[in-house]
Structure formats: structure tokens, C-alpha cells
Design a protein around this motif. Structure first.
Motif, short mmCIF file in Angstrom:
data_model
loop_
_atom_site.label_atom_id
_atom_site.label_comp_id
_atom_site.label_asym_id
_atom_site.label_seq_id
_atom_site.Cartn_x
_atom_site.Cartn_y
_atom_site.Cartn_z
N GLY A 149 14.24 -17.74 -46.55
CA GLY A 149 13.71 -16.63 -47.35
C GLY A 149 14.82 -15.83 -47.99
N LYS A 150 15.86 -15.58 -47.22
CA LYS A 150 17.00 -14.81 -47.75
C LYS A 150 17.65 -15.56 -48.90
CE LYS A 150 18.64 -11.64 -44.24
NZ LYS A 150 18.56 -12.17 -42.85
N GLN A 151 17.83 -16.89 -48.70
CA GLN A 151 18.48 -17.70 -49.74
C GLN A 151 17.75 -17.63 -51.07
OE1 GLN A 151 19.21 -21.81 -48.62
NE2 GLN A 151 19.82 -21.14 -46.59
N ILE A 152 16.43 -17.58 -51.02
CA ILE A 152 15.68 -17.55 -52.28
C ILE A 152 15.14 -16.15 -52.55
CG2 ILE A 152 15.07 -20.00 -52.42
CD1 ILE A 152 12.48 -19.41 -51.03
N ASN A 153 15.56 -15.21 -51.74
CA ASN A 153 15.18 -13.82 -51.96
C ASN A 153 13.65 -13.66 -51.96
OD1 ASN A 153 15.58 -11.15 -52.36
ND2 ASN A 153 15.91 -11.32 -54.58
N MET A 154 13.05 -14.17 -50.90
CA MET A 154 11.59 -14.17 -50.80
C MET A 154 11.21 -13.53 -49.45
SD MET A 154 9.29 -16.03 -52.80
CE MET A 154 10.13 -17.50 -53.33
N PRO A 155 10.21 -12.64 -49.44
CA PRO A 155 9.84 -11.99 -48.18
C PRO A 155 9.25 -12.98 -47.16
CG PRO A 155 8.27 -11.44 -49.89
CD PRO A 155 9.39 -12.18 -50.57
N VAL A 156 9.65 -12.81 -45.91
CA VAL A 156 9.12 -13.64 -44.82
C VAL A 156 8.41 -12.72 -43.83
CG1 VAL A 156 9.71 -15.17 -42.89
CG2 VAL A 156 10.97 -15.33 -45.05
N PHE A 157 7.13 -13.01 -43.58
CA PHE A 157 6.36 -12.22 -42.63
C PHE A 157 6.48 -12.85 -41.25
CE2 PHE A 157 2.67 -11.06 -40.19
CZ PHE A 157 2.49 -9.72 -40.48
N SER A 158 6.88 -12.05 -40.24
CA SER A 158 6.89 -12.60 -38.89
C SER A 158 6.58 -11.50 -37.88
CB SER A 158 8.24 -13.26 -38.58
OG SER A 158 9.09 -12.36 -37.91
N LEU A 159 6.05 -11.92 -36.74
CA LEU A 159 5.76 -10.96 -35.67
C LEU A 159 6.43 -11.43 -34.38
CD1 LEU A 159 1.93 -10.34 -36.28
CD2 LEU A 159 3.80 -8.75 -36.81
N GLY A 160 7.50 -12.19 -34.52
CA GLY A 160 8.18 -12.72 -33.36
C GLY A 160 7.41 -13.88 -32.76
N ASP A 161 7.82 -14.31 -31.55
CA ASP A 161 7.17 -15.49 -30.96
C ASP A 161 6.25 -15.14 -29.79
OD1 ASP A 161 9.02 -14.82 -29.09
OD2 ASP A 161 10.22 -16.66 -29.27
N GLN A 162 5.88 -13.89 -29.67
CA GLN A 162 4.99 -13.50 -28.57
C GLN A 162 3.57 -13.26 -29.05
OE1 GLN A 162 6.06 -13.58 -25.30
NE2 GLN A 162 7.81 -14.50 -26.34
N VAL A 163 3.35 -13.37 -30.36
CA VAL A 163 2.02 -13.14 -30.92
C VAL A 163 1.45 -14.49 -31.35
CG1 VAL A 163 0.76 -11.93 -32.74
CG2 VAL A 163 2.80 -10.88 -31.72
N SER A 164 0.15 -14.70 -31.18
CA SER A 164 -0.42 -16.02 -31.49
C SER A 164 -0.38 -16.30 -33.00
CB SER A 164 -1.87 -16.08 -31.02
OG SER A 164 -2.70 -15.38 -31.93
N PRO A 165 -0.27 -17.59 -33.35
CA PRO A 165 -0.23 -17.96 -34.77
C PRO A 165 -1.46 -17.44 -35.54
CG PRO A 165 0.34 -19.84 -33.40
CD PRO A 165 -0.07 -18.75 -32.47
N VAL A 166 -2.61 -17.42 -34.89
CA VAL A 166 -3.82 -16.94 -35.55
C VAL A 166 -3.66 -15.46 -35.92
CG1 VAL A 166 -6.29 -16.51 -35.26
CG2 VAL A 166 -5.29 -18.61 -34.40
N GLU A 167 -3.16 -14.71 -34.97
CA GLU A 167 -2.96 -13.28 -35.21
C GLU A 167 -1.89 -13.05 -36.30
OE1 GLU A 167 -4.83 -10.95 -34.09
OE2 GLU A 167 -3.66 -9.29 -34.97
N ILE A 168 -0.85 -13.85 -36.25
CA ILE A 168 0.21 -13.73 -37.27
C ILE A 168 -0.38 -13.98 -38.65
CG2 ILE A 168 2.37 -14.75 -38.14
CD1 ILE A 168 3.09 -15.42 -35.21
N ALA A 169 -1.16 -15.07 -38.75
CA ALA A 169 -1.74 -15.44 -40.04
C ALA A 169 -2.65 -14.33 -40.55
CB ALA A 169 -2.51 -16.75 -39.91
N LYS A 170 -3.44 -13.78 -39.65
CA LYS A 170 -4.39 -12.73 -40.02
C LYS A 170 -3.66 -11.51 -40.59
CE LYS A 170 -7.76 -9.83 -37.69
NZ LYS A 170 -8.25 -9.55 -36.34
N GLN A 171 -2.67 -11.06 -39.85
CA GLN A 171 -1.94 -9.88 -40.30
C GLN A 171 -1.14 -10.17 -41.57
OE1 GLN A 171 0.10 -7.38 -37.51
NE2 GLN A 171 -1.18 -8.02 -35.79
#
Ligand code: GDP
Ligand code: MG
Length: 440
Positions: A149-171
Motif C-alpha cells: 500500500g505504501k509503495q503505491i500510496n494506497m490506504p490499507v485498512f487493518s484491525l490487526g490479527d486478533q479480529v475475525s476476517p468477517v469483522e474486518i471486512a464489515k468495518q
């Protein structure tokens, strides 16, 4: 490789004034072997051979003036059809953001392709994508996406690795709406093999996000396995497209030919390297032409057009097609070629390029271009349009005039000859395809 074998077979039938059923049979036997050797699914091969044979022994082919060419045309058309016929589009949701879910086995190239695709969406289609790090299992997967994301200057959404993928996708989707992103690309986890847990989790993400596209990323190097993987992902998730990665490697090419017909899912993109711009839309017809050694003139022209004005590009294309290319043209093109990227890359896209032995010697860098320019400029008009008259004496004079050596002059003339030979093989090329509509 597949291309070589098919080209040898084709060479045998190309110039034939008469083609008998036995000729077609023999050719199809070779084609069949070539496809099987390239790891194309055997059912696909069987159907393909049957279809081509039926068409090839038809009256209109046998009675035509150029039956050899007709048979090749049929092979090309059926190969194109096998790979889906038309280039397919990327979905555009009328309720943005458009959600694209990236799935696939570990190491297939999901994360890399997520970055590449976002880059392409912005550069080529003027979109404003957001990336989502939903692989919480692979160590450093989140970090990897963030780095891309940094290389192409694009925002990356993340919530770390303790939150479920479903919850990450939703948020992530809520956040994308808030920030007016029109595309959301979700990078999901893979496993080494297709398994229940993986599928269940991916299904959950799918059910929640209701994605507009589910792209399976598969490694072209894995051949038949890629086809099996595609089948199971398709059964479980319902894919909308496939991205075939690592086509830059030493693949046998079978996956490209089988995937579409086995899974009924179109190949949408191909990955051609590790860099973030090494992605291309998949064009079935161009791929078929490439396989048959007809070269990829359309890609070449597209590349030329991106850098050179249209008139000039058309002229270049015509000259290449008619092989009426002189050293003068060569000199004029050199200036333009400098802005088009490496010359040897461009030449490799030309028909018959894989048959030209000296192609590797055609690598020309900027400094060499200056030398080449000097050499050509030291030639008379007559020499430039009829290089065959340049004898030993003239070579010496040219070398002296340009401040280069005789071997350099020799090398240039030889390279130019190779290039012309290659261009001659372009005669009989197809016209540009006409395609329209959507995000292509
Ligand atoms: P993931 O596990 O599916 O997310 O796979 P990654 O995106 O981490 O990629 C695995 C490896 O494959 C990395 O080293 C990538 O650089 C490499 N890779 C991905 N796509 C391509 C491609 O099109 N060509 C080549 N040569 N390497 C690729
Ligand atoms: Mg990954």
C-alpha cells in the motif's frame, strides 16, 4: 513449449495448396500431443481436437484457395473460444463501493495481486480503491499488504490479527463508504490445500460483504492443480473470475487453456512478474495468437500508442506488417522507442519472435542507441534504403565516419536483418479486434 510445438505443426500445413483429410488428421494428432504435453486437461483436449477436426475437413476449407491458412485460422478461433472468447470486464457496482474479494491458496499471489489490481484500477480506470488486510493467519501478511500500500500510496485498512476476517471486512466497507472509496479489495487468507475451515471462513466473508467479484488467484506454474483448485473454489464460493499469476515463469501454459472450460469462469487478469505493474487484462484472442506464434501485435500497438502518437503508431504497424522497414525508419523509431521501454521487450511480442535466434543480441541500451544512431547517420541515403549494398569497403568508411568499429557496424546490420526477417513473418496477420463496453 506449447508454442514451439504448435508452430512446427502449423509450419507444415501453412503453405499447402491442398489439404487432405489425412493432413488434418496428422496435424490434429500433433496438436493433441502438444496440448497434453502442456498439461491441458485431457477432456478439454479431446473436445478441442474434435471441434477443430470437424470444422477443418468441411467443404469450405478444403475448397478454399488457402486451406492451410484456413485450418490455422480455425485452430486460432477455437483456442480463443476455449479461453472465453471475449475479454471480460470488471464489475462496477451501482451502489459503491464495488467489493472485490481475493481468494486462493497460500503463495498463489493474492496479496501481490491485490496491490497490482488496486494500482491498475487507479492508473487505468481512474478509480479510488482501498485495500483490506483480512489475512490474519499468515505471519506478516498484514505488514506485507501495508508495505505494498505504501509503495503505491494506497490506504490499507487493518484491525490487526486478533479480529475475525468477517469483522474486518464489515468495518472496512463502512470505512470505505465514509471515505468515498469506489473499490474495496479484500485480501484473504489462504492455506496450502483447499480445506473446510478455509472455505467456511471465506463463505462467511462472502455472505457478509456480498462481493461484486470473487477473484481466484492461481499460480499458472501449477498446471492441472490450478484447474483442480479453481474447480473446488468455484463449487464452494461461486467465482466471478480468475487471475493467473506467474505467467512470466517457465509455465507449460496448460492452465490458461483449461481453466475457463473446466470451471466456466473467465480468466480476467494475468500476472507477469513480481513488480506492481506486472499485471495485464487477459485477452483470449491475443493469448491464442501468442500460443500460435502469431505474436502479440495488439499489445505491441497498445504499448506504442501509450507513448507515441496514433499516426506514428499506425505507420509503424503498417511498416512492420509490410516489412518495408528501412534503416531510415529504424533511426526514426529509435528516438520513439527510447520512450517505449526496452526494445527487446517490444520485439519479443512480435510474431515469430521466439523463432529468431539472435533476439537476445538485440538488447539495446541507451548508450548503444547513441552509437547506432551515429552509425546510421554515417550512411548514404542509398545505403540506408538498400543495406545489402554495404560491402566491406563501405563498412570501413561508415565505421570511420561514425567513430565506431567495423564489428559494431557488422553487428548492427545483422541485427537489422534479423529484425526485418521477423517482420516478414507478420504478413498474414489478423486485423485489430473490435471490442466495447465496461471497465476493460
Ligand atoms: P499469497 O500467499 O497468495 O498472498 O501470495 P503472495 O502475494 O505473497 O505471493 C507469493 C510470491 O509470489 C511472492 O514472492 C510474489 O512476489 C510472487 N508473485 C506473485 N505474483 C507473481 C507473478 O505474476 N510473477 C512472479 N514471478 N511472481 C509472482
Ligand atoms: Mg497473502
Amino acid at each position: 513449449g506449447l508454442a514451439d510445438r504448435l508452430q512446427n505443426t502449423i509450419q507444415k500445413i501453412r503453405g499447402k495448396g491442398k489439404v487432405s483429410e489425412a493432413d488434418v488428421k496428422e496435424m490434429m494428432r500433433e496438436v493433441r500431443l502438444a496440448l497434453l504435453e502442456a498439461d491441458v486437461n485431457f477432456k478439454v483436449v479431446k473436445q478441442f481436437v474434435k471441434k477443430v477436426s470437424e470444422r477443418a475437413v468441411g467443404q469450405d476449407v478444403m475448397k478454399s484457395l488457402t486451406p492451410g491458412q484456413q485450418v490455422i485460422k480455425i485452430v486460432k478461433e477455437e483456442l480463443t473460444e476455449l479461453m472465453g472468447g471475449e475479454q471480460s470486464k470488471i464489475a462496477v457496482s451501482n451502489r459503491p463501493p464495488t467489493v472485490i474479494m481475493m481468494v486462493g491458496l497460500q503463495g498463489a499471489g493474492k496479496t501481490t495481486t491485490t496491490g497490482k489490481l488496486a494500482n491498475l484500477l487507479r492508473k487505468k480506470y481512474n478509480r479510488n480503491p482501498m485495500l483490506v488486510a483480512a489475512d490474519i493467519y499468515r505471519p506478516a501478511a498484514i505488514k506485507q499488504l501495508e508495505t505494498l500500500g505504501k509503495q503505491i500510496n494506497m490506504p490499507v485498512f487493518s484491525l490487526g490479527d486478533q479480529v475475525s476476517p468477517v469483522e474486518i471486512a464489515k468495518q472496512a466497507i463502512a470505512k470505505a463508504k465514509e471515505d468515498h472509496h469506489d473499490y474495496v479489495l479484500i485480501d484473504t487468507a489462504g492455506r496450502l490445500h483447499v480445506d473446510e475451515t478455509l472455505m467456511t471462513e471465506l463463505k462467511d466473508v462472502k455472505d457478509l460483504t456480498n462481493p461484486d467479484e470473487i477473484f481466484l488467484v492461481v499460480d499458472a506454474m501449477t498446471g492441472q492443480d490450478a484447474v483442480n483448485v479453481a474447480s473446488s473454489f468455484n463449487e464452494q464460493l461461486g467465482l466471478t473470475g480468475v487471475v493467473l499469476t506467474k505467467l512470466d515463469g517457465d509455465t507449460r501454459g496448460g492452465a490458461a487453456l483449461s481453466i475457463r472450460s473446466v470451471t466456466e469462469t473467465p480468466i480476467k487478469f494475468i500476472g507477469l512478474g513480481e513488480k506492481l505493474d506486472a499485471i495485464e487484462a487477459f485477452h483470449p484472442e491475443r493469448m491464442a495468437q501468442r500460443i500460435l506464434g502469431m505474436g502479440d501485435v495488439l499489445s505491441l500497438i497498445e504499448k506504442a500508442q501509450a507513448n507515441v502518437d496514433e499516426e506514428k503508431a499506425k505507420e509503424l504497424e503498417k511498416k512492420m506488417r509490410t516489412a518495408s522497414f528501412t534503416l531510415d525508419d529504424f533511426l526514426e523509431q529509435l528516438g520513439q522507442v527510447k520512450t517505449m521501454g526496452p526494445l527487446d521487450e517490444l520485439l519479443k511480442m512480435m510474431p515469430g519472435a521466439n523463432k529468431v535466434k539472435g533476439l537476445n543480441n538485440l538488447k539495446i541500451d541507451d548508450k548503444q542507441i547513441a552509437h547506432v544512431e551515429a552509425i546510421i547517420q554515417s550512411m548514404t541515403q542509398e545505403e540506408k534504403s538498400q543495406p545489402e549494398i554495404i560491402n566491406a569497403g563501405r563498412r570501413k568508411r561508415i565505421a570511420k565516419g561514425s567513430g565506431r568499429t567495423v564489428p559494431e557496424v557488422n553487428r548492427l546490420l545483422k541485427q537489422f536483418e534479423e529484425m526485418k526477417k521477423m517482420m516478414k513473418q507478420m504478413s498474414g496477420m489478423q486485423q485489430k479486434g473490435k471490442k466495447k463496453g465496461g471497465l476493460k
